[in-house]
Write a protein that holds these residues in place. Structure first.
Motif, PDB file in Angstrom:
ATOM      1  N   GLU A 148       0.691  -1.183   0.068  1.00 24.68           N
ATOM      2  CA  GLU A 148      -0.123  -0.110  -0.209  1.00 24.68           C
ATOM      3  C   GLU A 148       0.853   1.305   0.084  1.00 24.68           C
ATOM      4  O   GLU A 148       0.614   2.183  -0.695  1.00 24.68           O
ATOM      5  N   ILE A 165      -5.829  -1.103 -10.422  1.00 25.22           N
ATOM      6  CA  ILE A 165      -5.120  -2.043  -9.424  1.00 25.22           C
ATOM      7  C   ILE A 165      -5.095  -1.447  -7.891  1.00 25.22           C
ATOM      8  O   ILE A 165      -4.697  -1.979  -6.951  1.00 25.22           O
ATOM      9  N   ASP A 166      -6.025  -0.211  -7.578  1.00 28.37           N
ATOM     10  CA  ASP A 166      -6.022   0.564  -6.593  1.00 28.37           C
ATOM     11  C   ASP A 166      -6.921  -0.360  -5.260  1.00 28.37           C
ATOM     12  O   ASP A 166      -8.126  -0.186  -5.461  1.00 28.37           O
ATOM     13  N   GLN A 167      -6.314  -0.983  -4.531  1.00 34.91           N
ATOM     14  CA  GLN A 167      -6.972  -2.007  -3.688  1.00 34.91           C
ATOM     15  C   GLN A 167      -7.322  -0.912  -2.417  1.00 34.91           C
ATOM     16  O   GLN A 167      -8.141  -1.307  -1.350  1.00 34.91           O
ATOM     17  N   TRP A 168      -6.709   0.167  -2.152  1.00 37.76           N
ATOM     18  CA  TRP A 168      -6.858   0.925  -1.126  1.00 37.76           C
ATOM     19  C   TRP A 168      -7.803   2.400  -1.203  1.00 37.76           C
ATOM     20  O   TRP A 168      -7.761   3.178  -0.334  1.00 37.76           O
ATOM     21  N   HIS A 169      -8.248   2.444  -2.462  1.00 42.74           N
ATOM     22  CA  HIS A 169      -9.243   3.626  -2.688  1.00 42.74           C
ATOM     23  C   HIS A 169      -8.433   4.968  -2.628  1.00 42.74           C
ATOM     24  O   HIS A 169      -8.946   5.848  -2.295  1.00 42.74           O
TER      25      HIS A 169
END
Length: 197
Positions: free
Chosen positions: A13, A60-64
């Motif tokens: 992240e 690919i943004d898993q964390w917004h």
């Protein structure tokens, strides 16, 4: 990223945030250049490339990181609604699946499990006067699962593996892996009542 994670495992992240900040700051930098400066034209070449890369980062943004807070909240609310519906479905399925469960099991005498299974195996062979099978199933699993779920052997539960060992899945199975019923345990024979004349 692979190089960074070697020294900082489980820190993907932070790496993502670092790269995203670099790219977005460069876009802002190029857009703020004086249109009359010598660097402005060369900066215009980089902006589309950087924006394309930002578009990739969003996928690919898993964390917004790349989303506005309102959008994140909206997405989370949708997910909560979906999960609540799924919980209701699963609770309904669980209720349906357990409605025939009982606290008490039928006790087979501690020496009678092979005797009982011999009777069940006879049920599988019985035919009615119209030549239809009295009972049938495509596999043997309903039989051994029923034994494990609803019966106990003396004071002990019957492990599903133990019950399964009495029911080969195919007729041509290698029977050496399965338990045979000794002649001494074949105490009962189910026979049809002769037809009255």
């Amino acid at each position: 990223m692979a190089f960074y994670l070697k020294s900082n495992p489980d820190d993907e992240e932070n790496f993502f945030n670092y790269v995203y900040d670099i790219v977005t700051n460069r876009i802002k930098h190029f857009k703020r250049l004086d249109p009359f400066s010598e660097k402005y034209a060369s900066g215009l070449v980089y902006i589309p490339k950087l924006e394309t890369f930002v578009a990739f980062l969003k996928t690919i943004d898993q964390w917004h990181k790349t989303q506005a807070i309102e959008s994140v909240i909206s997405d989370k609310n949708k997910l909560i609604d979906q999960l609540q519906k799924r919980i209701i479905e699963l609770e309904s399925q669980l209720k349906e699946a357990t409605k025939y469960d009982t606290i008490e099991k039928i006790v087979i005498d501690k020496s009678g499990l092979p005797v009982f299974i011999h009777l069940l195996k006879q049920f599988q062979r019985l035919t009615l006067p119209n030549d239809n099978k009295l009972t049938r199933s495509q596999t043997q699993s309903p039989w051994y699962k029923m034994i494990a779920k609803y019966f106990q052997h003396g004071e002990n539960n019957i492990p599903i593996g133990t019950a399964q060992n009495y029911f080969p899945s195919q007729k041509d199975t290698d029977f050496t892996k399965y338990l045979n019923i000794d002649e001494k345990d074949k105490l009962f024979e189910i026979v049809p009542i002769p037809k009255k004349k």
